[in-house]
Design a protein around this motif. Structure first.
Motif, PDB file in Angstrom:
ATOM      1  N   UNK A 252       4.496  31.873  -7.989  1.00 20.72           N
ATOM      2  CA  UNK A 252       4.394  32.634  -6.746  1.00 20.72           C
ATOM      3  C   UNK A 252       3.302  32.055  -5.855  1.00 20.72           C
ATOM      4  N   UNK A 253       2.161  31.754  -6.433  1.00 20.98           N
ATOM      5  CA  UNK A 253       1.062  31.167  -5.662  1.00 20.98           C
ATOM      6  C   UNK A 253       1.447  29.783  -5.124  1.00 20.98           C
ATOM      7  N   UNK A 297      14.177  33.934  -6.839  1.00 29.34           N
ATOM      8  CA  UNK A 297      14.535  34.459  -5.516  1.00 29.34           C
ATOM      9  C   UNK A 297      14.202  35.948  -5.419  1.00 29.34           C
ATOM     10  N   UNK A 298      14.429  36.693  -6.511  1.00 30.79           N
ATOM     11  CA  UNK A 298      14.156  38.125  -6.512  1.00 30.79           C
ATOM     12  C   UNK A 298      12.780  38.442  -7.094  1.00 30.79           C
ATOM     13  N   UNK A 299      12.402  37.734  -8.163  1.00 28.87           N
ATOM     14  CA  UNK A 299      11.151  38.056  -8.859  1.00 28.87           C
ATOM     15  C   UNK A 299       9.913  37.702  -8.047  1.00 28.87           C
ATOM     16  N   UNK A 303       6.732  40.081  -7.178  1.00 27.14           N
ATOM     17  CA  UNK A 303       5.419  39.765  -7.750  1.00 27.14           C
ATOM     18  C   UNK A 303       4.383  39.602  -6.650  1.00 27.14           C
ATOM     19  N   UNK A 304       4.769  38.996  -5.539  1.00 31.43           N
ATOM     20  CA  UNK A 304       3.842  38.818  -4.420  1.00 31.43           C
ATOM     21  C   UNK A 304       3.352  40.166  -3.894  1.00 31.43           C
ATOM     22  N   UNK A 305       4.266  41.135  -3.773  1.00 27.33           N
ATOM     23  CA  UNK A 305       3.866  42.464  -3.308  1.00 27.33           C
ATOM     24  C   UNK A 305       2.908  43.109  -4.286  1.00 27.33           C
ATOM     25  N   UNK A 311       3.949  37.873   0.994  1.00 25.18           N
ATOM     26  CA  UNK A 311       5.372  37.800   0.656  1.00 25.18           C
ATOM     27  C   UNK A 311       6.110  36.882   1.624  1.00 25.18           C
ATOM     28  N   UNK A 312       5.724  36.906   2.880  1.00 25.82           N
ATOM     29  CA  UNK A 312       6.371  36.070   3.884  1.00 25.82           C
ATOM     30  C   UNK A 312       6.183  34.593   3.558  1.00 25.82           C
TER      31      UNK A 312
END
Length: 418
Positions: A252-253, A297-299, A303-305, A311-312
């Motif tokens: 994610x990072x 795509x979904x996870x 996770x970002x939220x 998230x953007x």
């Protein structure tokens, strides 16, 4: 003679170094300079980025299967950027260089900066070329003084760099601070400003947050390249697919950083208007295996939220991977392979001028799994056999169609023993 950095070499030595790299399947600047690339669409897009009228950063990702020449392409683009008057920096993502951590990524990028005519790397060579009376430096100084980021650190350290001429230790500390090292303290900078009569003209506040500071360092360094008469900085990032080995949070990072670097809407404010071009390479199957099958795509946005990560920017990073420019495989580039065969033959003759020009071998059947690396090694192996043993019969090179490897008796014996 060939001039690489500050070293001049004979054409034969340059050719031998290039052939040795190709023989081992590892491209180097010598091989790249001689062969170029067969990815014309990507080169045209890169040329457009380098010659765009706007100073805003531009970038692109490319994707290709193993052996389609991603690393070779990045080296080719690096050499082209140097010829067009850019400083360049090429970094390779690994566990030791995590893509999602700007506090480690940006200093490495700055440490790997190369000038077109110098073999040395890093900001020290750039800082050593600053000429304070040149119009390019005066424009740079005006930009620094008007830049709204940095709490006064950039104009203050630049002014001190001008005043401290001859004090190598203090100059080194300033340049290392620009490059990402914690070499300066607030109290120390304020004292030096007072000592040199600059306190009235410059004020310094607390250092900005770490991530913002590193984006500022990247923008400052790109502008610093312009201060010595270059056009800007080209950053090339290889093996982005290695983030597949990270945990979901680290991926994610990493997507967030890709979103900041390659997303128009998620570009950090600090980087806007910087003369910066970014190019990245990732494997073609990353989208299918990681974004889709692993469910990023979904996870990743979820996770970002949860972790209060943009998230953007995460979505923009994954979208950049999806929109990456696909590279042509060997089976899609028959004419390019023919042209490269002639180039490699010319290069081989330069490397071994006492041997007659090698006859052109037949191009093997090209499959979707065939790699350019394996084809070139096949050619060089055939010429090596002819040069050493001068066979009168046609040389037969065996090759595994799936892997592109040339089997040897020793390897077969080891496999039988196993």
């Amino acid at each position: 003679m060939y001039n690489y950095g500050s070293t001049s070499m004979s054409a034969s030595l340059v050719a031998r170094r290039a052939i040795e790299a190709l023989r081992n399947g590892v491209p180097n600047p010598f091989a790249v300079a001689e062969l170029g690339s067969w990815q014309q669409e990507v080169e045209e897009k890169f040329w457009e980025l380098c010659n765009a009228p706007s100073l805003e950063p531009g970038g692109m990702l490319v994707k290709g299967d193993f052996g389609t020449g991603k690393s070779h392409l990045l080296l080719t683009l690096q050499e082209k950027a140097k010829k067009q008057g850019f400083a360049t920096s090429l970094v390779v993502i690994s566990k030791e260089l995590p893509l999602g951590n700007p506090s480690r990524l940006i200093p490495r990028i700055l440490a790997e900066i190369e000038l077109p005519d110098m073999a040395e790397r890093g900001l020290q060579g750039i800082a050593g070329r600053l000429q304070y009376k040149q119009p390019s430096f005066q424009e740079f100084q005006l930009w620094v003084n008007q830049w709204r980021f940095g709490e006064g650190w950039w104009p203050s350290t630049l002014a001190l760099h001008q005043r401290l001429e001859g004090d190598d230790e203090k100059l080194d500390a300033i340049v290392r601070f620009w490059a990402g090292e914690p070499t300066l303290r607030l109290s120390e900078v304020r004292q030096r400003l007072r000592d040199h009569g600059l306190a009235g003209a410059h004020s310094v506040g607390k250092l900005p947050p770490a991530e913002s500071l590193h984006w500022q360092r990247l923008a400052f360094s790109a502008q610093l390249c312009r201060a010595i008469g270059l056009r800007g900085l080209v950053v090339l990032v290889d093996e982005i697919e290695l983030i597949a080995q990270y945990s979901i949070l680290q991926r994610v990072k990493s997507y967030r950083v890709l979103g900041h670097l390659f997303g128009k809407e998620t570009l950090p404010e600090e980087l806007k208007a910087a003369p910066l071009i970014l190019v990245g390479a990732v494997t073609r199957d990353f989208e299918q295996s990681i974004l889709q099958e692993k469910g990023d795509w979904e996870k990743a946005p979820e996770m970002a939220r949860q972790k209060h990560v943009s998230e953007e920017a995460v979505k923009a990073g994954m979208e950049a991977i999806r929109r990456a420019i696909p590279l042509r495989s060997c089976s899609e580039a028959q004419e390019a392979i023919q042209a490269m065969l002639r180039k490699v033959a010319d290069l081989y003759q330069k490397a071994y001028p006492d041997w007659v020009r090698p006859s052109l071998p037949e191009i093997p059947p090209l499959y979707s799994t065939t790699t350019v690396r394996s084809i070139i090694r096949r050619w060089i192996t055939e010429w090596d056999v002819r040069r050493y043993y001068n066979p009168t019969d046609k040389v037969q090179i065996e090759e595994d169609e799936a892997t592109g490897h040339t089997p040897t008796e020793e390897i077969q014996e080891l496999e039988e023993e196993a």
